[in-house]
Design an enzyme around this catalytic site. Sequence first.
Site, mmCIF file in Angstrom:
data_model
loop_
_atom_site.group_PDB
_atom_site.id
_atom_site.type_symbol
_atom_site.label_atom_id
_atom_site.label_comp_id
_atom_site.label_asym_id
_atom_site.label_seq_id
_atom_site.Cartn_x
_atom_site.Cartn_y
_atom_site.Cartn_z
ATOM 1 N N GLU A 48 47.018 39.920 43.984
ATOM 2 C CA GLU A 48 46.854 39.964 45.367
ATOM 3 C C GLU A 48 46.748 38.307 45.936
ATOM 4 O O GLU A 48 45.857 37.703 45.263
ATOM 5 C CB GLU A 48 45.790 40.810 45.872
ATOM 6 C CG GLU A 48 45.645 40.877 47.104
ATOM 7 C CD GLU A 48 44.398 41.852 47.684
ATOM 8 O OE1 GLU A 48 44.030 41.909 48.721
ATOM 9 O OE2 GLU A 48 43.863 42.521 46.883
ATOM 10 N N ARG A 272 38.880 44.350 31.678
ATOM 11 C CA ARG A 272 38.508 42.958 32.338
ATOM 12 C C ARG A 272 38.005 42.112 31.403
ATOM 13 O O ARG A 272 37.159 42.417 30.430
ATOM 14 C CB ARG A 272 37.980 43.171 33.603
ATOM 15 C CG ARG A 272 38.235 43.636 34.606
ATOM 16 C CD ARG A 272 36.990 43.653 35.699
ATOM 17 N NE ARG A 272 37.412 42.535 36.479
ATOM 18 C CZ ARG A 272 38.165 42.697 37.426
ATOM 19 N NH1 ARG A 272 38.988 43.655 37.643
ATOM 20 N NH2 ARG A 272 38.334 41.335 38.409
ATOM 21 N N LYS A 282 37.362 37.049 42.493
ATOM 22 C CA LYS A 282 37.973 36.126 43.608
ATOM 23 C C LYS A 282 36.857 35.984 45.013
ATOM 24 O O LYS A 282 36.817 34.982 45.409
ATOM 25 C CB LYS A 282 39.424 36.554 44.101
ATOM 26 C CG LYS A 282 40.414 36.063 43.126
ATOM 27 C CD LYS A 282 41.629 36.526 43.628
ATOM 28 C CE LYS A 282 41.890 37.844 43.186
ATOM 29 N NZ LYS A 282 43.079 38.493 43.526
HETATM 30 P P1 ATP Z 1 39.235 39.850 41.525
HETATM 31 O O1 ATP Z 1 38.171 40.870 41.083
HETATM 32 O O2 ATP Z 1 38.732 38.246 40.696
HETATM 33 O O3 ATP Z 1 39.395 39.591 42.784
HETATM 34 P P2 ATP Z 1 41.572 41.627 41.125
HETATM 35 O O4 ATP Z 1 41.646 42.531 40.035
HETATM 36 O O5 ATP Z 1 41.232 42.093 42.649
HETATM 37 O O6 ATP Z 1 40.347 40.230 40.775
HETATM 38 P P3 ATP Z 1 44.399 40.685 41.308
HETATM 39 O O7 ATP Z 1 44.994 39.701 42.262
HETATM 40 O O8 ATP Z 1 44.424 42.233 42.082
HETATM 41 O O9 ATP Z 1 42.745 40.397 41.373
HETATM 42 O O10 ATP Z 1 44.723 40.723 39.814
HETATM 43 C C1 ATP Z 1 45.966 40.636 39.522
HETATM 44 C C2 ATP Z 1 45.859 41.204 38.056
HETATM 45 O O11 ATP Z 1 45.314 40.621 37.146
HETATM 46 C C3 ATP Z 1 45.447 42.711 37.814
HETATM 47 O O12 ATP Z 1 46.435 43.548 37.274
HETATM 48 C C4 ATP Z 1 44.215 42.834 37.495
HETATM 49 O O13 ATP Z 1 44.024 43.890 36.638
HETATM 50 C C5 ATP Z 1 44.116 41.386 36.632
HETATM 51 N N1 ATP Z 1 42.964 40.991 36.581
HETATM 52 C C6 ATP Z 1 42.142 40.341 37.322
HETATM 53 N N2 ATP Z 1 40.922 39.933 36.989
HETATM 54 C C7 ATP Z 1 40.980 40.231 35.641
HETATM 55 C C8 ATP Z 1 40.079 39.980 34.497
HETATM 56 N N3 ATP Z 1 39.035 39.507 34.843
HETATM 57 N N4 ATP Z 1 40.666 40.196 33.381
HETATM 58 C C9 ATP Z 1 41.629 40.800 33.152
HETATM 59 N N5 ATP Z 1 42.385 41.178 34.167
HETATM 60 C C10 ATP Z 1 42.267 40.526 35.324
HETATM 61 MG MG MG Z 2 42.725 43.638 43.206
#
Ligand code: ATP
Ligand code: MG
Length: 572
Positions: A48, A272, A282
């Site tokens: 995102e 994660r 983020k």
């Molecule tokens: P955040 O919680 O940091 O905002 P998010 O999951 O909302 O992370 P996205 O931009 O939606 O961020 O993530 C893109 C991809 O990266 C998704 O498939 C998500 O599952 C993966 N991802 C995000 N954070 C992690 C993490 N800590 N470990 C492994 N994969 C991750």
């Molecule tokens: Mg997300």
Amino acid sequence: MSASNPQTEAAANAPVEPRPSNFVRDIILDDLKTHKFSGRVQTRFPPEPNGYLHIGHAKAICLDFGLADEFGGHTNLRFDDTNPEKEETEYVDSIMEDVKWLGFQWDGLFYASDYFDQLYEWAVQLIKAGKAYVDDLTADEIRKYRGTLTEPGKDSPFRNRSVEENLALFERMRAGEFPDGSRTLRAKIDMASPNFNMRDPVMYRILHADHHRTGSKWPIYPMYDFAHGQSDSLEQVTHSMCTLEFEDHRPLYNWFIKELGIFPSQQIEFDRLNLTYTLLSKRKLHQLVRESRVSGWDDPRMPTLSGIRRRGYTPEAIRNFCGAIGVSKTTGSIELAMLEHFVREDLNKRAPRAMAVLRPLKVVIDNYPENQTEEMDAVNNPEDPSAGSRKIPFSRTLYIEQDDFREIPPPKYFRLSPGREVRLRYGYFVTCTSVVKNDKGEVIEVHCTYDPATRGGNNPPDGRKVRSTIHWVSAAHAVNAEVRIYENLFSKEDPNQTDADQDFTANLNPNSLEVLTDCKLEPSLASAVPGNRYQFERLGYFCVDLDSALGKPVFNRTVALKDTWAKIEKRK
Ligand code: ATP
Ligand code: MG
């Protein structure tokens, strides 16, 4: 499936030698065997664009791209941009840069917003099938009607609107006739489902907000849950990897796929990445930037890919780390020290060595001729003979580290002290004869004699040995530099652990940045440019920062070498 499908052929030719597997890879191997997706492997990385990528994303990227690469498949980069209020082009650009930097190239580049027209049509299709309805409840009311873990939810009074009425209202939502939040489109599934995500989830909300790509075209936006699965499906994604918190959303994604009769992508959830002394959210990283707790998203203390890149971490080190931690179905926490280990291991192989003195102490070699300079040979990288050697100037006045001299040496301290002989690396053996002190009684200059028979730092003919080798820089030839020393950004292993009235910023480490402005570097470093990485002998790995200007280099400490002395001193 026809054998002419290039991906099928590539998959058939995929390496068969044993390599460390993981459960996701095992699923793909199995699907290839059973020809589940006609032997295709299509993945995607779906960020995102509401912030910069962090090391947790690197884990997902390595998995998505790594598995597709291994099996001759393809990976799309898809921006899941359904939330116009938080998304910006700056983030899109940084994400593309970071993915490339990690060493991956996407096949297709897509945006969920590319699919807004299609998603709208699919919403209409579900309305027509009696599977979706326009609800007039407010967000608060929807929450109240949703029930609890132990109690089923209640049907909305608008749940049984006619198809015609729903179609008309949805069209008017689309035309921008209603204010924000006044209505939603909801899937008609089951308000009594034990899975909250199935209790008539919202598909569309009214939001008069400009979108970074579609501008003011849409006054309604699909929810992430109505966009994600269908986006995968549109791209014919075979294996859709995401983190465990989406496990409960899978039944909903499968419901949409089934009701719409579209390509069934398979979602696989993995754990994660969590790292000690680090936050990978983020939202929280954004808060650090917003509140100026760090200098920006690329502050070298940040766990963002732009931050660790600036700090000097290599993409190879991160990929090796991600490979080593693997993936699983249980969430845990990885030691930050493990990541640092992979950084050291990689830099040890590739970083040229150099001598630098961070906290200088002047040394005068009284029996060395004034105005003489010798060019000493120094090995560029003992791990890589092809890196060759260089010349380092040696002269009468040098700098050594303040730490490498003690007027009264404690037990087990073998470095320079009055009467003690040490080796100057690539230089000579020197013996301390006297010191000069300032008014406060601090040693500001050390006087030595050298043994000409030890040129190059070699043992003398009489077989005399010294117990310590220290680094140095010739004073007249030194390049002055600023060096930034980083410690963990948080002082708690779990930065989220706080008293009730605090937030995670209470755990910020006040000593995470130390700026040293009087550092002395060997002259070969004068030509270093931002991004260049070195091992400063005995100190650690360092890289030239973006803030460097001509004649005013700034270095970041990427990671320290293991310091056995610090350990001994700590134990006392
Ligand atoms: P955040 O919680 O940091 O905002 P998010 O999951 O909302 O992370 P996205 O931009 O939606 O961020 O993530 C893109 C991809 O990266 C998704 O498939 C998500 O599952 C993966 N991802 C995000 N954070 C992690 C993490 N800590 N470990 C492994 N994969 C991750
Ligand atoms: Mg997300």
